[in-house]
Design a protein around this motif. Structure first.
Motif, mmCIF file in Angstrom:
data_model
loop_
_atom_site.group_PDB
_atom_site.id
_atom_site.type_symbol
_atom_site.label_atom_id
_atom_site.label_comp_id
_atom_site.label_asym_id
_atom_site.label_seq_id
_atom_site.Cartn_x
_atom_site.Cartn_y
_atom_site.Cartn_z
ATOM 1 N N ASP A 238 -2.455 -42.739 -74.928
ATOM 2 C CA ASP A 238 -1.400 -42.984 -76.033
ATOM 3 C C ASP A 238 -2.252 -43.385 -77.294
ATOM 4 N N VAL A 239 -2.198 -42.263 -78.362
ATOM 5 C CA VAL A 239 -3.138 -42.503 -79.460
ATOM 6 C C VAL A 239 -2.570 -43.884 -80.190
ATOM 7 N N VAL A 240 -1.663 -44.415 -80.118
ATOM 8 C CA VAL A 240 -1.245 -45.621 -80.693
ATOM 9 C C VAL A 240 -2.052 -46.967 -79.954
ATOM 10 N N TYR A 241 -2.631 -47.594 -80.722
ATOM 11 C CA TYR A 241 -3.293 -48.672 -80.349
ATOM 12 C C TYR A 241 -2.775 -50.173 -80.790
ATOM 13 N N ASP A 242 -1.890 -50.211 -81.778
ATOM 14 C CA ASP A 242 -1.067 -51.379 -82.381
ATOM 15 C C ASP A 242 0.067 -51.142 -82.760
ATOM 16 N N PRO A 243 1.004 -51.753 -81.993
ATOM 17 C CA PRO A 243 0.892 -52.721 -80.910
ATOM 18 C C PRO A 243 0.519 -52.039 -79.479
ATOM 19 N N TRP A 244 -0.033 -52.967 -78.686
ATOM 20 C CA TRP A 244 -0.475 -52.413 -77.292
ATOM 21 C C TRP A 244 0.140 -53.451 -76.405
ATOM 22 N N PRO A 245 0.440 -52.929 -75.455
ATOM 23 C CA PRO A 245 0.839 -51.614 -74.888
ATOM 24 C C PRO A 245 1.872 -51.121 -75.366
ATOM 25 N N THR A 246 2.071 -49.773 -75.656
ATOM 26 C CA THR A 246 3.319 -49.250 -76.069
ATOM 27 C C THR A 246 4.276 -49.161 -74.624
ATOM 28 N N ALA A 247 5.646 -48.814 -74.971
ATOM 29 C CA ALA A 247 6.615 -48.915 -73.968
ATOM 30 C C ALA A 247 6.119 -48.053 -73.116
ATOM 31 N N LEU A 248 5.597 -46.770 -73.470
ATOM 32 C CA LEU A 248 5.206 -45.561 -72.727
ATOM 33 C C LEU A 248 3.876 -46.115 -71.705
ATOM 34 N N ALA A 249 3.130 -46.735 -72.253
ATOM 35 C CA ALA A 249 1.943 -47.141 -71.558
ATOM 36 C C ALA A 249 2.241 -48.014 -70.345
ATOM 37 N N ALA A 250 3.103 -49.026 -70.858
ATOM 38 C CA ALA A 250 3.579 -50.235 -69.887
ATOM 39 C C ALA A 250 4.387 -49.438 -68.633
ATOM 40 N N ALA A 251 5.240 -48.362 -69.215
ATOM 41 C CA ALA A 251 5.978 -47.643 -67.730
ATOM 42 C C ALA A 251 4.924 -46.709 -67.183
ATOM 43 N N TRP A 252 3.785 -46.506 -67.593
ATOM 44 C CA TRP A 252 2.956 -45.244 -66.795
ATOM 45 C C TRP A 252 2.373 -45.919 -65.581
ATOM 46 N N ARG A 253 2.739 -45.206 -64.387
ATOM 47 C CA ARG A 253 2.268 -45.845 -63.072
ATOM 48 C C ARG A 253 1.005 -44.916 -62.649
ATOM 49 N N GLY A 254 -0.083 -45.107 -63.612
ATOM 50 C CA GLY A 254 -1.412 -44.457 -63.252
ATOM 51 C C GLY A 254 -2.110 -44.735 -64.428
ATOM 52 N N PRO A 255 -3.499 -44.359 -64.358
ATOM 53 C CA PRO A 255 -4.722 -44.507 -65.699
ATOM 54 C C PRO A 255 -4.091 -44.504 -66.945
ATOM 55 N N VAL A 256 -4.340 -45.576 -67.392
ATOM 56 C CA VAL A 256 -4.153 -45.300 -68.856
ATOM 57 C C VAL A 256 -5.210 -45.749 -69.923
ATOM 58 N N VAL A 257 -5.182 -45.031 -70.972
ATOM 59 C CA VAL A 257 -6.178 -45.451 -72.149
ATOM 60 C C VAL A 257 -5.487 -45.325 -73.433
ATOM 61 N N ASP A 258 -5.884 -46.307 -74.277
ATOM 62 C CA ASP A 258 -5.210 -46.398 -75.641
ATOM 63 C C ASP A 258 -5.898 -45.865 -76.611
ATOM 64 N N GLY A 259 -5.163 -45.431 -77.872
ATOM 65 C CA GLY A 259 -5.639 -44.889 -78.860
ATOM 66 C C GLY A 259 -6.856 -45.666 -79.731
ATOM 67 N N PHE A 260 -7.180 -46.915 -79.248
ATOM 68 C CA PHE A 260 -8.470 -47.451 -79.851
ATOM 69 C C PHE A 260 -9.679 -46.830 -79.294
ATOM 70 N N GLU A 261 -9.570 -46.392 -78.035
ATOM 71 C CA GLU A 261 -10.728 -45.642 -77.399
ATOM 72 C C GLU A 261 -11.041 -44.519 -78.219
ATOM 73 N N MET A 262 -10.064 -43.538 -78.481
ATOM 74 C CA MET A 262 -10.152 -42.405 -79.255
ATOM 75 C C MET A 262 -10.753 -42.732 -80.542
ATOM 76 N N LEU A 263 -10.328 -43.685 -81.441
ATOM 77 C CA LEU A 263 -10.522 -44.173 -82.676
ATOM 78 C C LEU A 263 -11.953 -44.380 -82.722
ATOM 79 N N VAL A 264 -12.712 -45.061 -81.381
ATOM 80 C CA VAL A 264 -14.143 -45.469 -81.504
ATOM 81 C C VAL A 264 -14.882 -43.888 -81.170
ATOM 82 N N ARG A 265 -14.467 -43.142 -80.334
ATOM 83 C CA ARG A 265 -15.091 -41.905 -80.300
ATOM 84 C C ARG A 265 -15.182 -40.929 -81.405
ATOM 85 N N GLN A 266 -14.023 -41.009 -82.195
ATOM 86 C CA GLN A 266 -14.079 -40.126 -83.402
ATOM 87 C C GLN A 266 -14.913 -40.739 -84.533
#
Length: 302
Positions: A238-266
C-alpha cells in the motif's frame, strides 16, 4: 531498464562540485519525508553546503519554477500532481520514464545554452525494491488498485519482477489507457476492471499494489478481508504510509509492506542520479523514521 541519464555535471560523492541545491516539488508537499532522507544522504557523503527543501508547486507554476533553476541546481524530486505535467518541459527521458510516461526525478546536463533538463522515473525501482524481499518467487498474477501515475509505475514494476498478467482496478477505465500502454511496452497483459471488483481480484493475486490515495480504498477493506477466506496468498504493498496502517493494510491477511519502504527505495535512486553515488537504504530509512518520530512528538496530544 538501465538507460538512465548520467549524473548532473559537477557532482560527485566527494562533494567536488561544491554546494548544490535540490528540492521536492508538489502540491501539497509539506508532509514529505524526502528532505530528511536526502539531507541525511548528503551528510553521510560529506556533501557540505548541499541543500534540499520542500516547495509547494502546482502544475501551472511548474514551467516557471523549472526555468528558474540555474546551474546550482543538482536535481528535483517530483510528487503529485507534477509527474506527468513535467514531460513537455524536459529534453530527454530515461528508459523507465519513456516506458511509463511518468517522471519523479529531474536532473540537468550540459552548460549554458546547451543545458537541458532530464527526466527519470525511480518509482518503479522503489516499488520493485519494496516488494522483492517479500516475494519467494516471481509473481505471475498481479493486481494494481488505481489508474494514476503511480499505478502506471506499479504495472512497470510488476513487469520487472516477472509478472505477466495484471488486473488494474480503476474508477474510470476510459481514463486509464496509460496502464495498458505501459503493459504492452513491458510485456504484461493488463485488464482494466471496475474498482468495485477489488475484493474478488485481490484474493487470488500473487501481489497487490494499492496506489489509491489515503482513505480512497477504506470502503473496500471489509470486503477484501471477507473474500480472502483463510488468508491472502499474495503480498500487499500500500503506497500510503501516513496514516498507517491503512484500513486495507489492516484487513489484509498476508504479508504487507507500506509506502514508506517504497519511498526509501525510490529516494536511493534519486540521490544516485543527483549526486553520482547511491546511499544505503538503511541510512535513508532511519532518517525517515527519525523525522516521523520528531513530528509525532511535536504534535499536541488530543
Amino acid at each position: 531498464m538501465t538507460d538512465a541519464p548520467p549524473p548532473p555535471s559537477g557532482t560527485s560523492g566527494d562533494g567536488a562540485g561544491g554546494p548544490r541545491r535540490a528540492a521536492v516539488l508538489g502540491s501539497p508537499v509539506a508532509h514529505s519525508l524526502s528532505p530528511a532522507m536526502h539531507r541525511a544522504a548528503y551528510a553521510a557523503m560529506a556533501l557540505d553546503g548541499w541543500t534540499y527543501d520542500a516547495r509547494d508547486v502546482t502544475e501551472t507554476e511548474l514551467p516557471a519554477v523549472l526555468a528558474a533553476c540555474g546551474p546550482e541546481w543538482a536535481g528535483l524530486s517530483l510528487t503529485m500532481p507534477l509527474k506527468r505535467a513535467v514531460l513537455p518541459l524536459l529534453g530527454e527521458l530515461d528508459e523507465v520514464a519513456r516506458a511509463t510516461g511518468v517522471v519523479n526525478t529531474v536532473t540537468w546536463r550540459g552548460e549554458g545554452a546547451a543545458r537541458e533538463a532530464l527526466g527519470a522515473n525511480t518509482d518503479v525501482e522503489g516499488i520493485a525494491g519494496a516488494l522483492s524481499p517479500l516475494l519467494a518467487a516471481a509473481p505471475e498474477h498481479g493486481v494494481v488498485l488505481g489508474g494514476g501515475a503511480t499505478g502506471v509505475s506499479a504495472v512497470a514494476a510488476l513487469a520487472s519482477l516477472g509478472c505477466r498478467r495484471v488486473v488494474a482496478l480503476v474508477r474510470s477505465p476510459e481514463r486509464a489507457a496509460a496502464l495498458r500502454e505501459v503493459g504492452a511496452r513491458s510485456g504484461v497483459a493488463v485488464a482494466l476492471e471496475p474498482f468495485a471488483e477489488a475484493a474478488a481480484r485481490t484474493a487470488a493475486a500473487d501481489v497487490v499494489v494499492s496506489t489509491a490515495p489515503a482513505g480512497a480504498a477504506d470502503a473496500l477493506a471489509a470486503e477484501v478481508a471477507a473474500a480472502s477466506g483463510g488468508g491472502h496468498r499474495g503480498v500487499l504493498l500500500d503506497v500510503v504510509y501516513d496514516p498507517w496502517p491503512t484500513a486495507l493494510a489492516a484487513a489484509w491477511r498476508g504479508p504487507v509492506v507500506d509506502g514508506f519502504e517504497m519511498l526509501v527505495r525510490q529516494a536511493v535512486g534519486q540521490v544516485r542520479l543527483m549526486t553520482g553515488a547511491a546511499p544505503s537504504p538503511d541510512l535513508l530509512r532511519e532518517a525517515g523514521r527519525a523525522e516521523r518520530r520528531r513530528r509525532a512528538a511535536a504534535t499536541p496530544a488530543r
